[in-house]
Write a protein that holds these residues in place. Structure first.
Motif, PDB file in Angstrom:
ATOM      1  N   SER A  29      -4.403  43.422 -38.756  1.00 17.83           N
ATOM      2  CA  SER A  29      -5.049  42.815 -37.573  1.00 17.83           C
ATOM      3  C   SER A  29      -4.040  42.007 -36.766  1.00 17.83           C
ATOM      4  O   SER A  29      -4.002  42.080 -35.536  1.00 17.83           O
ATOM      5  CB  SER A  29      -6.170  41.851 -38.004  1.00 17.83           C
ATOM      6  N   GLY A  30      -3.257  41.205 -37.483  1.00 22.19           N
ATOM      7  CA  GLY A  30      -2.273  40.362 -36.810  1.00 22.19           C
ATOM      8  C   GLY A  30      -0.915  41.015 -36.735  1.00 22.19           C
ATOM      9  O   GLY A  30      -0.235  40.956 -35.703  1.00 22.19           O
ATOM     10  N   VAL A  31      -0.531  41.645 -37.843  1.00 20.79           N
ATOM     11  CA  VAL A  31       0.833  42.161 -37.991  1.00 20.79           C
ATOM     12  C   VAL A  31       1.163  43.231 -36.957  1.00 20.79           C
ATOM     13  O   VAL A  31       2.284  43.291 -36.450  1.00 20.79           O
ATOM     14  CB  VAL A  31       0.997  42.716 -39.430  1.00 20.79           C
ATOM     15  N   VAL A  32       0.181  44.054 -36.621  1.00 15.88           N
ATOM     16  CA  VAL A  32       0.391  45.071 -35.587  1.00 15.88           C
ATOM     17  C   VAL A  32      -0.338  44.690 -34.287  1.00 15.88           C
ATOM     18  O   VAL A  32       0.249  44.697 -33.211  1.00 15.88           O
ATOM     19  CB  VAL A  32      -0.089  46.459 -36.071  1.00 15.88           C
ATOM     20  N   HIS A  33      -1.618  44.322 -34.394  1.00 17.63           N
ATOM     21  CA  HIS A  33      -2.438  44.217 -33.182  1.00 17.63           C
ATOM     22  C   HIS A  33      -2.257  42.900 -32.438  1.00 17.63           C
ATOM     23  O   HIS A  33      -2.122  42.902 -31.212  1.00 17.63           O
ATOM     24  CB  HIS A  33      -3.899  44.482 -33.536  1.00 17.63           C
ATOM     25  N   ALA A  34      -2.295  41.773 -33.146  1.00 17.32           N
ATOM     26  CA  ALA A  34      -2.162  40.486 -32.436  1.00 17.32           C
ATOM     27  C   ALA A  34      -0.780  40.374 -31.789  1.00 17.32           C
ATOM     28  O   ALA A  34      -0.653  39.896 -30.661  1.00 17.32           O
ATOM     29  CB  ALA A  34      -2.408  39.326 -33.386  1.00 17.32           C
ATOM     30  N   ILE A  35       0.247  40.820 -32.486  1.00 11.60           N
ATOM     31  CA  ILE A  35       1.604  40.725 -31.905  1.00 11.60           C
ATOM     32  C   ILE A  35       1.717  41.638 -30.682  1.00 11.60           C
ATOM     33  O   ILE A  35       2.305  41.251 -29.664  1.00 11.60           O
ATOM     34  CB  ILE A  35       2.699  41.030 -32.957  1.00 11.60           C
ATOM     35  N   ALA A  36       1.127  42.814 -30.765  1.00 13.89           N
ATOM     36  CA  ALA A  36       1.174  43.731 -29.619  1.00 13.89           C
ATOM     37  C   ALA A  36       0.381  43.159 -28.452  1.00 13.89           C
ATOM     38  O   ALA A  36       0.803  43.266 -27.290  1.00 13.89           O
ATOM     39  CB  ALA A  36       0.636  45.099 -30.014  1.00 13.89           C
ATOM     40  N   GLY A  37      -0.755  42.532 -28.751  1.00 18.44           N
ATOM     41  CA  GLY A  37      -1.555  41.906 -27.697  1.00 18.44           C
ATOM     42  C   GLY A  37      -0.785  40.765 -27.042  1.00 18.44           C
ATOM     43  O   GLY A  37      -0.817  40.608 -25.815  1.00 18.44           O
ATOM     44  N   GLY A  38      -0.098  39.972 -27.852  1.00 21.56           N
ATOM     45  CA  GLY A  38       0.717  38.874 -27.305  1.00 21.56           C
ATOM     46  C   GLY A  38       1.826  39.405 -26.410  1.00 21.56           C
ATOM     47  O   GLY A  38       2.084  38.876 -25.319  1.00 21.56           O
ATOM     48  N   ALA A  39       2.475  40.473 -26.851  1.00 16.48           N
ATOM     49  CA  ALA A  39       3.558  41.076 -26.060  1.00 16.48           C
ATOM     50  C   ALA A  39       3.016  41.669 -24.759  1.00 16.48           C
ATOM     51  O   ALA A  39       3.638  41.552 -23.696  1.00 16.48           O
ATOM     52  CB  ALA A  39       4.253  42.159 -26.881  1.00 16.48           C
ATOM     53  N   ALA A  40       1.841  42.282 -24.840  1.00 13.37           N
ATOM     54  CA  ALA A  40       1.236  42.880 -23.635  1.00 13.37           C
ATOM     55  C   ALA A  40       0.891  41.789 -22.629  1.00 13.37           C
ATOM     56  O   ALA A  40       1.163  41.935 -21.428  1.00 13.37           O
ATOM     57  CB  ALA A  40      -0.014  43.677 -24.017  1.00 13.37           C
ATOM     58  N   LEU A  41       0.324  40.693 -23.112  1.00 10.68           N
ATOM     59  CA  LEU A  41      -0.046  39.602 -22.208  1.00 10.68           C
ATOM     60  C   LEU A  41       1.196  39.012 -21.535  1.00 10.68           C
ATOM     61  O   LEU A  41       1.194  38.756 -20.319  1.00 10.68           O
ATOM     62  CB  LEU A  41      -0.800  38.512 -22.985  1.00 10.68           C
ATOM     63  N   ALA A  42       2.258  38.824 -22.316  1.00 10.91           N
ATOM     64  CA  ALA A  42       3.505  38.281 -21.751  1.00 10.91           C
ATOM     65  C   ALA A  42       4.036  39.199 -20.655  1.00 10.91           C
ATOM     66  O   ALA A  42       4.431  38.747 -19.568  1.00 10.91           O
ATOM     67  CB  ALA A  42       4.549  38.127 -22.855  1.00 10.91           C
ATOM     68  N   THR A  43       4.027  40.504 -20.917  1.00 15.35           N
ATOM     69  CA  THR A  43       4.527  41.459 -19.919  1.00 15.35           C
ATOM     70  C   THR A  43       3.671  41.423 -18.660  1.00 15.35           C
ATOM     71  O   THR A  43       4.198  41.425 -17.538  1.00 15.35           O
ATOM     72  CB  THR A  43       4.527  42.893 -20.506  1.00 15.35           C
TER      73      THR A  43
END
Lengths: 72, 478
Positions: free
Chosen positions: B204-218
């Protein structure tokens, strides 16, 4: 305290059965699950009725309906 | 390879992971269909190739340094350690790109192996038969997680990002950032597991939360698509040109997700292998932390959390196909942190509640901060994954995070801290990279190109070629 009773995996697995949390609450879970399921049908039927009403009111003269029939 | 049972186990495990890799490829077929369906006709080819080329770029970089990071970073950043524990494995033996264990090989030891310090002694943790036979399929399974993490960002930024910029972000996220968080919180020897009791069995966090954080930053640096917001600031819907392609794509992502789940498990392991922590002689399937679970457990919970998400999504989106499918995906992601241990009805309820909150957050963030997330990736993966990690802290409170002695138990505060680490490990470095790319004019396509479409010159060449062929063939008719 542990929500599934396990505080360590240093055990013989032949002595371990259910490992989900809050064991003993299965009946409550099933009741909650049934409420979710039945509630879904009730909510969905209401939404669909409202949607059908909107569809009926959307083209009172039937012009758009005839065009939709022609489009196939 | 030792006795016959061990041999069979190694060969079975090799085949098991190979199958998961094939299944996980469907995630990327789905991502491509989904993104192309969501984009407008003038941007098809660009959208397709942007996502597609993340596959080879993350693959080669994951070979060069991603896999090494997984074994080198469990205690920190290799050169800078956060804790004083020893590494479980020697990364230079198991995963350096020049190691003989990173090549085509069998289980024996020849002169080149011996010169590199490789043995095939069962007692040698770094050189036992599993690395001789399984390194390639382990690498590939982790690689597919890497490509998935990068691809999650791809959909959010369609129709205005430069492909070159996205590919830098994909490599940073897929071959550095996510695998760093996997070393910390998704490995048996990770410092987050040992000291925070971090539990995130299906990422949940290891793949998805980090990807969501990266997407929001971009998205913050990139800005919205032209026309997304009206003059008064309210958002316009930019409908997908092909909703069928979008939904079939999401269906394929569900299908690939089965492989993703199976790849998070170790299929068959003897208690003695887990450093003697689990007693008795009962072999078991384990999660990535080597704690017992079963394929049945995750099959129950995968389907129930998917169903909870789809049912809730259908209602809260009033039958919208895109959000119903996305809510199903978000339901799985929300329950994933604890789907090795939840009861199926618990998984269903978590899978129903979290997508609703994520959907509301998506709409609020879009209006309040003018964030144009074209496919809801931040909501489905970022908010869904973050909440999933936190909920697991309450649901699994007090349970062991690992079979090893001296590890912290699972707690809400350990999970909250873990969720924050995951989200911001994606957000902060990607925000900095996006800012640097933007400063050099490399992040976003020019306004004129965005308006005419990113495939404009391709379309012209295509039309010209079609006219040419038609004219030539017509001239041949007597």
């Amino acid at each position: 305290m542990s929500t599934n009773g396990m505080t360590s995996w240093a055990v013989d697995l032949k002595d371990v059965g259910a490992i989900y949390p809050f064991q003993g609450s299965e009946v409550v879970l099933v009741i909650l699950g049934l409420i979710f399921w039945i509630g879904w049908h009730v909510w969905q039927m209401r939404q669909e009725a409202a949607e059908i009403e909107r569809e009926e009111n959307a083209d009172r003269q039937g012009d758009e309906a005839r065009k939709a029939i022609d489009r196939y | 390879m030792g006795d016959n049972i061990s041999t069979l186990n190694v060969i079975f495990t090799e085949f098991y992971y190979w199958v998961t890799v094939v299944f996980m490829f469907l995630i990327h077929v789905g991502f491509c269909m989904y993104e192309v369906g969501a984009s407008r006709r003038k941007n098809h080819l660009h959208t397709l190739m942007k996502n597609t080329m993340a596959i080879p770029l993350v693959t080669v970089t994951f070979f060069f340094f991603g896999w090494w990071i997984y074994f080198a970073f469990p205690t920190g950043l290799y050169w800078i350690t956060f804790v004083s524990d020893a590494l479980f494995y020697d990364p230079n033996k198991v995963a350096a790109p020049w190691s003989p264990l990173m090549g085509t090989r069998l289980s024996g030891v020849n002169a080149a192996d011996a010169a590199y310090g490789i043995t095939n002694e069962a007692t040698d943790f770094n050189s036992s038969a599993i690395w001789h036979r399984l390194n390639g399929v382990f690498w590939a399974a982790f690689l597919l997680f890497s490509i998935t993490t990068a691809s999650i960002v791809s959909g959010a930024v369609i129709e205005r990002i430069r492909s070159g910029a996205f590919w830098f972000i994909a490599v940073l996220l897929g071959s550095v950032l996510w695998i760093t968080d996997a070393a910390w919180g998704w490995s048996a020897g990770g410092w987050m597991v040992k000291y925070l009791g971090y539990h995130d069995a299906y990422a949940s966090g290891v793949v998805h939360a980090i990807a969501g954080g990266a997407a929001l930053a971009t998205l913050i640096v990139l800005g919205p698509r032209i026309g997304k917001f009206r003059a008064d600031g309210t958002p316009r819907d930019i409908p997908p040109h092909n909703p069928w392609l979008v939904t079939i794509g999401l269906f394929l992502i569900y299908t690939g997700f089965w492989g993703f789940y199976a790849a998070c498990n170790i299929p068959m392991i003897a208690p003695a292998t887990i450093a003697g922590q689990i007693t008795g002689e009962t072999w078991t399937t384990t999660n990535i932390y080597l704690s017992p679970t079963s394929l049945s457990a995750i099959t129950f919970n995968f389907l129930m959390s998917l169903s909870g998400g789809m049912m809730a999504g259908y209602i809260f989106s009033k039958g919208n196909a895109f959000w119903t499918y996305s809510a199903g995906l978000c339901g799985i992601i929300a329950a994933s942190a604890g789907n090795d241990l939840y009861h199926p009805i618990q998984a269903m309820l978590i899978g129903a509640i979290v997508p609703f909150i994520a959907y509301k957050l998506h709409n609020w963030v879009e209006r309040r901060f003018k964030i144009d997330d074209a496919v809801g990736a931040v909501a489905v993966h970022g908010y869904g994954g973050f909440m999933g990690v936190v909920i697991a802290g309450f649901m699994l409170w007090g349970q062991p995070s690992s079979p090893y002695e001296g590890y912290a138990v699972i707690t809400p505060w350990g999970q909250i801290m873990g969720a924050l680490i995951m989200f911001f490990l994606g957000f902060i470095p990607v925000y900095i990279l996006a800012k640097v790319l933007n400063a050099f004019g490399l992040l976003r396509v020019p306004r004129k190109v965005e308006l005419e479409g990113l495939d404009f010159s391709n379309e012209q060449e295509y039309n010209s070629a079609v006219k040419d062929v038609i004219a030539a063939e017509r001239a041949m008719v007597k």
